[in-house]
Design a protein around this motif. Structure first.
Motif, PDB file in Angstrom:
ATOM      1  N   TYR A  92      12.312 -21.526  -8.085  1.00 25.30           N
ATOM      2  CA  TYR A  92      10.818 -21.989  -8.514  1.00 25.30           C
ATOM      3  C   TYR A  92      11.033 -22.391  -9.675  1.00 25.30           C
ATOM      4  O   TYR A  92      11.777 -22.685 -10.537  1.00 25.30           O
ATOM      5  N   ALA A  93       8.690 -23.262  -9.290  1.00 25.83           N
ATOM      6  CA  ALA A  93       8.962 -23.880 -11.150  1.00 25.83           C
ATOM      7  C   ALA A  93       7.767 -23.046 -11.233  1.00 25.83           C
ATOM      8  O   ALA A  93       7.194 -22.688 -10.584  1.00 25.83           O
ATOM      9  N   VAL A  94       7.859 -22.311 -13.141  1.00 22.79           N
ATOM     10  CA  VAL A  94       6.976 -21.985 -13.721  1.00 22.79           C
ATOM     11  C   VAL A  94       6.457 -22.253 -15.025  1.00 22.79           C
ATOM     12  O   VAL A  94       6.951 -22.732 -15.261  1.00 22.79           O
ATOM     13  N   TYR A 131       3.688 -13.183 -11.123  1.00 21.32           N
ATOM     14  CA  TYR A 131       4.899 -12.071 -11.390  1.00 21.32           C
ATOM     15  C   TYR A 131       4.439 -12.285 -12.723  1.00 21.32           C
ATOM     16  O   TYR A 131       4.104 -12.595 -14.267  1.00 21.32           O
ATOM     17  N   TYR A 132       4.316 -10.624 -13.009  1.00 23.31           N
ATOM     18  CA  TYR A 132       3.766  -9.498 -13.871  1.00 23.31           C
ATOM     19  C   TYR A 132       5.239  -9.294 -14.112  1.00 23.31           C
ATOM     20  O   TYR A 132       5.301  -8.058 -13.807  1.00 23.31           O
ATOM     21  N   SER A 133       5.503  -9.316 -15.383  1.00 22.43           N
ATOM     22  CA  SER A 133       6.809  -8.420 -15.908  1.00 22.43           C
ATOM     23  C   SER A 133       6.729  -7.338 -16.007  1.00 22.43           C
ATOM     24  O   SER A 133       5.309  -6.685 -16.637  1.00 22.43           O
ATOM     25  N   ARG A 134       7.169  -6.498 -16.730  1.00 18.35           N
ATOM     26  CA  ARG A 134       7.311  -4.909 -17.484  1.00 18.35           C
ATOM     27  C   ARG A 134       6.538  -5.492 -18.580  1.00 18.35           C
ATOM     28  O   ARG A 134       5.315  -4.706 -18.815  1.00 18.35           O
ATOM     29  N   GLU A 148       3.325 -14.556 -14.639  1.00 19.20           N
ATOM     30  CA  GLU A 148       3.770 -16.325 -14.907  1.00 19.20           C
ATOM     31  C   GLU A 148       3.019 -16.616 -13.405  1.00 19.20           C
ATOM     32  O   GLU A 148       3.194 -16.797 -12.688  1.00 19.20           O
ATOM     33  N   LEU A 149       3.087 -17.986 -13.484  1.00 16.75           N
ATOM     34  CA  LEU A 149       2.613 -18.594 -12.271  1.00 16.75           C
ATOM     35  C   LEU A 149       3.475 -20.050 -11.635  1.00 16.75           C
ATOM     36  O   LEU A 149       5.164 -20.010 -11.955  1.00 16.75           O
TER      37      LEU A 149
END
Length: 156
Positions: A92-94, A131-134, A148-149
């Protein structure tokens, strides 16, 4: 735009779907429906994903699909309010995002219309997601959050 490449594993998730316009309505769905559901199912604090299935510049706003997903263990059994699926892994590109629900659309546009065409990569058929991390945070006073997109990519 600062973009990096990451390889993500396939992830089993439970999800709740919202149909309608992206932006502030998605934020309300996450805060009023999805987060309480996560808490009630002992999933609070787990990484979660926002999967936008439709391009809002093409699809009618009232038909845009958004899945709020949370990583779940193999033995998790959802109640009738959620379904299970697996987000496919791969490259993935992030890009990091910090802003409001109203600003995130512009960040996605920047990645797709400006970064991607000159990157030597192309989007493939896997889902695009946030993406939503902790460690992700949300400030209720300002509406500012971070995530993160993630765009699934392969070489041209």
């Amino acid at each position: 735009m600062d973009v990096r490449f990451s390889d993500f594993p396939a992830t089993r998730v439970a999800y709740r779907r919202k149909i309608g316009p992206y932006g502030a309505q998605v934020g309300a769905f996450v805060g009023d429906v999805f987060m309480p559901w996560m808490r009630a199912n002992g999933l609070e604090g787990q990484p979660w994903y926002g999967v936008a299935h439709d391009d809002p510049s093409i699809a009618p706003a009232g038909k845009c699909r958004f899945d709020a997903c949370v990583a779940v263990p193999d033995d998790f059994v959802p109640n009738g309010q959620a379904l299970l699926t697996t987000l496919p892994g791969g490259r993935y590109a992030v890009s990091d995002f910090v802003g409001t629900a109203l600003a995130i659309g512009d960040a996605w546009t920047e990645m797709f219309r400006h970064w991607l065409p000159g990157s030597g990569m192309q989007c493939d058929a896997r889902p695009v997601y946030e993406y939503y991390s902790r460690d992700s945070r949300f400030d209720p006073a300002t509406g500012v959050f971070n995530c993160e997109l993630c765009i699934p990519v392969r070489p041209l």
